[in-house]
Scaffold this motif. Structure first.
Motif, PDB file in Angstrom:
ATOM      1  N   GLU A 367      38.187  48.051  54.085  1.00 32.87           N
ATOM      2  CA  GLU A 367      38.114  49.398  52.996  1.00 32.87           C
ATOM      3  C   GLU A 367      39.553  50.245  53.399  1.00 32.87           C
ATOM      4  N   THR A 370      42.852  50.293  51.685  1.00 32.86           N
ATOM      5  CA  THR A 370      42.372  50.530  49.733  1.00 32.86           C
ATOM      6  C   THR A 370      42.901  51.579  49.473  1.00 32.86           C
ATOM      7  N   GLU A 373      43.093  51.492  45.424  1.00 34.82           N
ATOM      8  CA  GLU A 373      41.625  50.250  45.368  1.00 34.82           C
ATOM      9  C   GLU A 373      40.470  50.930  45.047  1.00 34.82           C
ATOM     10  N   LEU A 374      39.838  50.512  43.682  1.00 34.27           N
ATOM     11  CA  LEU A 374      38.423  50.522  43.692  1.00 34.27           C
ATOM     12  C   LEU A 374      37.801  50.362  44.763  1.00 34.27           C
ATOM     13  N   GLY A 375      36.475  50.993  45.722  1.00 38.18           N
ATOM     14  CA  GLY A 375      35.984  50.998  45.738  1.00 38.18           C
ATOM     15  C   GLY A 375      36.650  51.490  47.592  1.00 38.18           C
ATOM     16  N   ALA A 376      37.732  52.181  47.568  1.00 37.78           N
ATOM     17  CA  ALA A 376      38.234  52.358  48.577  1.00 37.78           C
ATOM     18  C   ALA A 376      37.532  53.601  49.705  1.00 37.78           C
ATOM     19  N   ALA A 377      37.768  53.583  51.016  1.00 36.84           N
ATOM     20  CA  ALA A 377      36.561  54.581  51.912  1.00 36.84           C
ATOM     21  C   ALA A 377      37.518  55.884  51.267  1.00 36.84           C
ATOM     22  N   ASP A 378      37.146  57.025  52.037  1.00 37.63           N
ATOM     23  CA  ASP A 378      37.939  58.091  51.475  1.00 37.63           C
ATOM     24  C   ASP A 378      38.942  58.594  51.657  1.00 37.63           C
TER      25      ASP A 378
END
Length: 759
Positions: A367, A370, A373-378
């Protein structure tokens, strides 16, 4: 009188100077004097009462007492049989193969000097076959100090011509114990070079030695003027050794001065520092690592991190054994740069490797790769791929991410170098398998940084090629080395399979692959070429010319990957799933084949060297390399590194038609005997030589080193490096050391200096 910088046409005349310039690119006195002898000829042992050994080289003087011209038995022409009375009690038998040509000079009654190799035709009977010869003038006491007319043939005639001056031929010079033999051409013979060297040395002014007297004393080095004279005209064997030692040090010092000046200049450049962060993507990645790094990886990561934290550009080589974990080290470095708000470019030599890097980095980061993208880490970033065969839409999207800064890591092939590729803020360039790229290509990518910025540079290689070893040995790059293999790597066994001598061994190789597949594992079969339509296989590209037809040309002796693919599917591997991969496939098909093999949907991948680097399929345990003698040492080691990457040991079979006892077979046996990439790199260097270490040539054909060996003279190189760095620290630009500055300029011309500045 003459100096080292004088033009040769002023000393030797236009005719001789033009020949030297055309054949050797020599224009100055120094160019000529730096053209060192290859070896030294001697007159051979004098004739004694004891018979000489077979193969001994002897020189004799005597009077011809008999000549006999006889026709050859098996071919046209005649032999001239000669008896030479040397006064030793037994005449010497001499044979000339071009009897019709020499019979007018080699006549009964004349005095002659003859030099050649002893041959025994039967026990107790020996002669000289086709020796060099020189007809000597008649005198009252048969003692000659000089003569004017040269009549003779072979080396002795050439030597006499080189010893000819205003007073005639100097016989005392011809009696020297060591006669230099030079690299020569058909137009400029060794004896011509010797005559030019003697003429120059007779007029040479004293040379101001650029080395301090203290340095010469510490290393017991001759003065440069003495060394240049003795390398050409030695009196004793010790003269040659001492002259070479001084001139060898000069070569090392000239190169080290160039590199020391360059290091000083690079250290003055500015780069944006990239200190590590405790709250960034790098720290987040370390927390999610599912395995423990080796001590070696941790050490190298620390070295690179310290470089990146400085306000000057990193210039480092990361070399490590195949599978030693260079990619994870490089990823740590990239994340440290991304944490500073800058971008990284990873340059790979093939689309297969670029795509593999793209997949593996995304997989390792999860992640964290990403961003957007949806749900990517900060802390996430974006990784994009740029290759030449991508669709226009995909490439446009990747280029947009690069120029806007959305992508923190941009991976690509040569396509990254194109003018259309721009970066928002390029902070580091990583070049994988750096020997695949020219210096100009690497420089073009580094030039994409912001105006006035100097990106950090990390180059990686698993098996250093000769030029890499040369540059590393000479101190051009800071070097980090990985020697440990990560946990989980399995040993690899290699075997040479001589196809002509043991064809059944090849059958056994295919059986072994079937057995491995039955056990749930996979294999590679590697070929050296794609197929019959390749450029070198087209009509007219072989030995035939003009009207030569395809069927008249000699058939290729290597097996093509297309033919091997068909033969294996229909034959010994008919019961397993066989896939095909080579460089001419469309990018989509290459990616599909690699994904299928990686996912286990293909059991055996028949391929070319597109899998040489970066491909990581832990389940692959066997590799058969067909026509292995067609590959270099580095390639073989890289290819072999594709197996044994998981829990099961690897087996690499090197199939060859090379002759037993030949150099190609010896090279394969050496590769099979060790999996130490650094040991193989030394083998590669010994075979191919250092290359032109300050030029663009990476093979051994063009060398700027005449006496210096990067393998055998490490102590000399190290001493020269210490001296050069100390001098440059105290006197950047060498303004107070004009002699050393001239020595440095003599090592490389302006074009090479510009090249080196880019590398």
């Amino acid at each position: 009188m003459a100096t080292l910088g004088d033009r040769l046409d002023h000393i030797l005349g236009a005719k001789a100077a033009d020949s030297l310039a055309e054949s050797f690119d020599m224009t100055t006195v120094e160019d000529l004097l730096r053209h060192y002898p290859l070896r030294y000829a001697t007159h051979g042992q004098p004739l004694t009462e004891e018979a000489p050994e077979d193969g001994a080289h002897i020189t004799v003087i005597g009077r011809i007492t008999k000549t006999d011209l006889k026709p050859m038995r098996n071919r046209r022409g005649s032999l001239l049989k000669v008896l030479l009375d040397t006064g030793s009690g037994r005449p010497v038998d001499v044979t000339f193969f071009n009897g019709d040509k020499v019979k007018y000079v080699v006549k009964q009654g004349v005095r002659a000097m003859m030099s050649g190799t002893v041959s025994y035709w039967r026990p107790g009977s020996w002669n000289l076959s086709h020796p060099g010869y020189l007809i000597l003038p008649e005198t009252e006491d048969e003692s000659v100090s000089s003569f004017t007319k040269v009549r003779g043939g072979g080396d002795l005639r050439g030597l006499a011509e080189s010893a000819k001056g205003a007073g005639g031929v100097d016989v005392s010079f011809m009696e020297r114990e060591f006669i230099p033999v030079y690299p020569a051409t058909a137009k400029v013979q060794s004896w011509d070079l010797l005559a030019c060297v003697r003429q120059v040395l007779e007029q040479l002014d004293p040379i101001d030695d650029p080395l301090p007297e203290q340095t010469r004393a510490e290393r017991s080095l001759l003065k440069v003027s003495d060394a240049l004279r003795l390398i050409h005209l030695p009196e004793h064997k010790s003269d040659i050794d001492q002259a070479r030692e001084r001139l060898r040090f000069d070569e090392a010092l000239a190169l080290q001065l160039v590199l020391a000046e360059r290091r000083h200049e690079v250290s003055g450049r500015a780069a944006r520092p990239c200190p590590p962060r405790t709250d960034g993507i790098g720290a987040a990645f370390e927390k999610k690592l599912p395995f423990e790094l080796t001590d070696g990886q941790q050490q190298v990561i620390s070295e690179i991190s310290a470089d990146l934290s400085l306000a000057k550009p990193m210039h480092r080589l990361l070399q490590g054994e195949v599978g030693s974990g260079k990619t994870i080290v490089a990823l740590h470095a990239m994340l440290q740069v991304v944490d500073s708000g800058q971008q990284c470019a990873l340059l790979a030599p093939t689309e297969v490797l670029a795509a593999q890097h793209h997949r593996s980095l995304r997989a390792m980061l999860g992640e964290l790769a990403t961003a957007g993208e949806l749900g990517a880490a900060d802390q996430a970033t974006k990784i994009v791929l740029v290759t030449g065969s991508m669709s226009a839409a995909a490439k446009r999207a990747a280029l947009l991410d690069a120029v806007t800064g959305e992508a923190g890591i941009v991976i690509g092939t040569h396509a990254l170098i194109q003018d259309a590729v721009e970066f928002f803020d390029l902070g580091m360039v990583i070049v994988d398998e750096q020997h695949r790229f020219g210096v100009e290509q690497r420089d073009a990518l580094r030039a994409k940084a912001k105006s006035g910025a100097n990106p950090h540079l990390l180059v990686m290689t698993a098996t250093p090629i000769p030029r890499t070893i040369a540059m590393t040995t000479l101190g051009d790059l800071e070097t980090s080395t990985l020697t440990q293999l990560p946990r989980g790597r399995s040993p690899i066994t290699s075997r040479v399979v001589p196809r002509k001598q043991h064809p059944n061994w090849v059958d056994r190789a295919w059986e072994r692959i079937v057995e491995e597949v039955a056990a749930g594992r996979q294999a590679y079969v590697v070929c050296s070429r794609i197929g019959e339509d390749e450029e070198n296989d087209k009509p007219g590209k072989g030995k035939g010319k003009g009207k030569a037809k395809t069927e008249e040309r000699e058939a290729p002796t290597t097996q093509a990957v297309l033919d091997m693919f068909d033969a294996l599917r229909a034959g010994p591997l008919a019961g397993v799933r066989v896939g095909l991969l080579h460089g001419r496939l469309p990018a989509e098909e290459k990616d599909q084949a690699m994904r299928a093999f990686n996912d286990g949907d293909i059991d055996v991948l028949v391929c070319t060297t597109v899998v040489e680097v970066g491909v990581d399929v832990p389940n692959a345990t066997v590799m058969v390399i067909v026509d292995a003698d067609r590959f270099g040492v580095s390639q073989l080691h890289q290819l072999r590194g594709r197996i044994g990457r998981g829990a099961h040991p690897g087996l690499c079979l090197l199939v060859t038609d090379a002759s037993p006892g030949g150099s190609a077979m010896a090279r394969l046996e050496a590769v099979a005997a060790t999996t130490d990439g650094f040991e193989l790199a030394v083998l590669d260097l010994r075979q191919r030589r250092e290359g032109d270490v300050l030029g663009s040539a990476q093979s051994g054909t063009a060398r700027s080193l005449r006496l210096l060996s990067l393998l055998d003279d490490l102590e000399t190189i190290t001493a020269a490096q210490d001296f050069a760095r100390a001098v440059v620290r105290a006197d950047p630009g060498l303004r107070e050391h004009p002699g050393l500055a001239a020595m440095m300029r003599a090592a490389v011309d302006a074009e090479r200096l510009e090249y080196l500045a880019k590398s």
